[in-house]
Design a protein around this motif. Structure first.
Motif, short mmCIF file in Angstrom:
data_model
loop_
_atom_site.label_atom_id
_atom_site.label_comp_id
_atom_site.label_asym_id
_atom_site.label_seq_id
_atom_site.Cartn_x
_atom_site.Cartn_y
_atom_site.Cartn_z
N SER A 50 -38.29 -68.53 22.36
CA SER A 50 -39.51 -69.70 22.40
C SER A 50 -39.28 -70.57 21.17
O SER A 50 -38.84 -70.21 19.96
CB SER A 50 -40.65 -69.09 22.23
N ASP A 52 -41.03 -73.63 19.37
CA ASP A 52 -42.41 -74.21 19.23
C ASP A 52 -42.46 -75.15 17.88
O ASP A 52 -41.83 -74.91 16.96
CB ASP A 52 -43.13 -72.97 18.79
N SER A 132 -44.66 -69.20 28.53
CA SER A 132 -45.30 -70.70 28.70
C SER A 132 -46.58 -70.61 29.43
O SER A 132 -47.60 -70.40 28.39
CB SER A 132 -44.31 -71.19 29.81
N THR A 137 -48.52 -70.41 24.79
CA THR A 137 -48.55 -71.85 25.13
C THR A 137 -49.65 -72.18 26.02
O THR A 137 -50.54 -72.79 25.60
CB THR A 137 -47.30 -72.37 25.88
N ALA A 165 -44.85 -78.44 26.12
CA ALA A 165 -45.33 -77.23 26.50
C ALA A 165 -46.80 -77.06 26.77
O ALA A 165 -47.45 -76.63 27.67
CB ALA A 165 -44.77 -76.33 25.73
N GLU A 311 -40.50 -75.85 32.65
CA GLU A 311 -39.43 -75.24 31.50
C GLU A 311 -38.28 -76.21 31.34
O GLU A 311 -37.79 -76.79 32.26
CB GLU A 311 -39.01 -73.76 31.99
N LYS A 336 -42.18 -76.52 28.75
CA LYS A 336 -41.77 -75.40 27.61
C LYS A 336 -40.31 -75.33 27.32
O LYS A 336 -39.63 -75.05 28.32
CB LYS A 336 -42.32 -74.02 28.12
#
Length: 354
Positions: A50, A52, A132, A137, A165, A311, A336
């Motif tokens: 992931s 972020d 996600s 998220t 996301a 995604e 995401k």
């Protein structure tokens, strides 16, 4: 057999340097794969990392909700992983199980049971949903809209970073919860079209247009009741200027300010007083005791088609993570962003079907 890790190498002053060879922010490390598994550990293989926005703050923030990553440590991050081997005292796990892991940027990891979270893919779902719409998220968007903003039917809602996301989920939840009007701010014509055509936003404003502030004004004739902010900076200022009486502003992130050594706060702050605006920063961990019920509701919306996922998966292995993180701050993603460390085709056969 050996595997790769990405370690935190040099603190960035402003933007992250993605080079893994020229004194970059990160460096590549290779270590041998364990041949024996301690009784209280799991050996997991990472398939997706992931990415972020908060990661930039994790590198240098001195006073935050979490301690900064230590120099020389594996870069922090969540992953979707598969269990390869199980220690003798962890009978509730078995090889082939999928987990959300607090592994960091690594191809394999030895973790305790507390560092992984098993998940079952719901009807109509897929494992990447755990990163996600059904993961941090989705939960961040859910609690920001329902708990912080206390959305009400008839509200006019604006979301910044709306094609990202969290923003893309927040806007959809606002619609599901009865918002009268949902407006998204995004950084390209394509993203704006996606918000309106695919996600059901009423209006999307490209903040790179010269007249974006006029577009925002035109899109909010009754002003803004709820603002879900992922960007900070000039966009936060513009939305404060359009705040309705008793507006609620959820401050989720400030991605426009992360890669500068001198971040700027809002200049339109007097509006908070004149319009009695409530601005509240929040972290998803604040609502940990409500995760289970929230995931259940998010999963129900997903199964019913009320909530859509998007995604942006970066292929090519773990070495691509630093550049992908830089690209995240440039806004190249819609939805995401994840890095594919190992394709699902390489998963253990019994559990490979996703």
């Amino acid at each position: 057999m050996s595997y790769k890790q990405i370690l935190y190498n040099t603190p960035p002053t402003d933007a992250i340097n993605p080079s893994l060879t020229n004194n970059g922010t990160f460096r590549l490390n290779t270590v041998p794969l364990p041949t024996t598994i301690p009784a209280d550990k799991l050996l997991i293989r990472v398939h997706y990392l992931s990415l972020d926005p908060a990661m930039r703050q994790w590198l240098t923030a001195k006073r935050s909700y979490i301690a900064p990553v230590e120099l020389g440590a594996i870069m922090r991050g969540q992953s979707i992983a598969q269990i390869i081997s199980v220690g003798t005292s962890l009978s509730k796990f078995k090889p082939g199980d999928w987990v959300v892991a607090y592994s960091g940027w690594t191809e394999y990891a030895l973790l305790s049971a507390k560092e992984v979270q098993p998940f079952t893919v719901p009807a109509g779902g897929r494992p990447t949903d755990a990163m996600s719409v059904l993961g941090m998220t989705g939960l961040t968007a859910y609690f920001g809209i329902t708990e912080v903003c206390k959305i009400k039917p008839g509200d006019t809602v604006v979301v910044s970073g709306a094609a990202g996301a969290t923003g893309s989920v927040a806007g959809q939840i606002a619609r599901i919860q009865g918002a009268k009007r949902v407006i998204g701010l995004a950084g390209s014509r394509e993203k704006c079209e996606f918000l309106v055509r695919e996600l059901g936003f009423d209006v999307a404003v490209n903040y790179k247009d010269e007249d974006w502030k006029r577009q925002l004004k035109d899109a909010t004739p009754e002003y803004i009741d709820v603002f879900f902010d992922n960007t900070g900076g000039e966009i936060l200022d513009a939305c404060l200027a359009r705040a309705n009486r008793d507006a609620r502003f959820a401050i989720c992130g400030a991605i426009s300010q992360y890669n500068t050594s001198k971040p700027k706060g809002p200049a339109s702050f007097m509006t908070v007083i004149s319009q009695r605006v409530t601005m509240k920063g929040f972290i998803v961990f604040d609502y940990a005791d409500k995760y289970a019920s929230a995931v259940q509701e998010l999963g129900s919306w997903l199964a019913q088609g009320k909530l859509k996922r998007k995604e942006h998966i970066v292929p090519g292995g773990i070495e691509g993570a630093p550049q992908a993180l830089v690209d995240l701050y440039k806004g190249v993603n819609t939805g995401k962003m994840m890095v594919e460390v190992a394709p699902v085709s390489e998963a253990l056969a019994d559990k490979a079907k996703l």
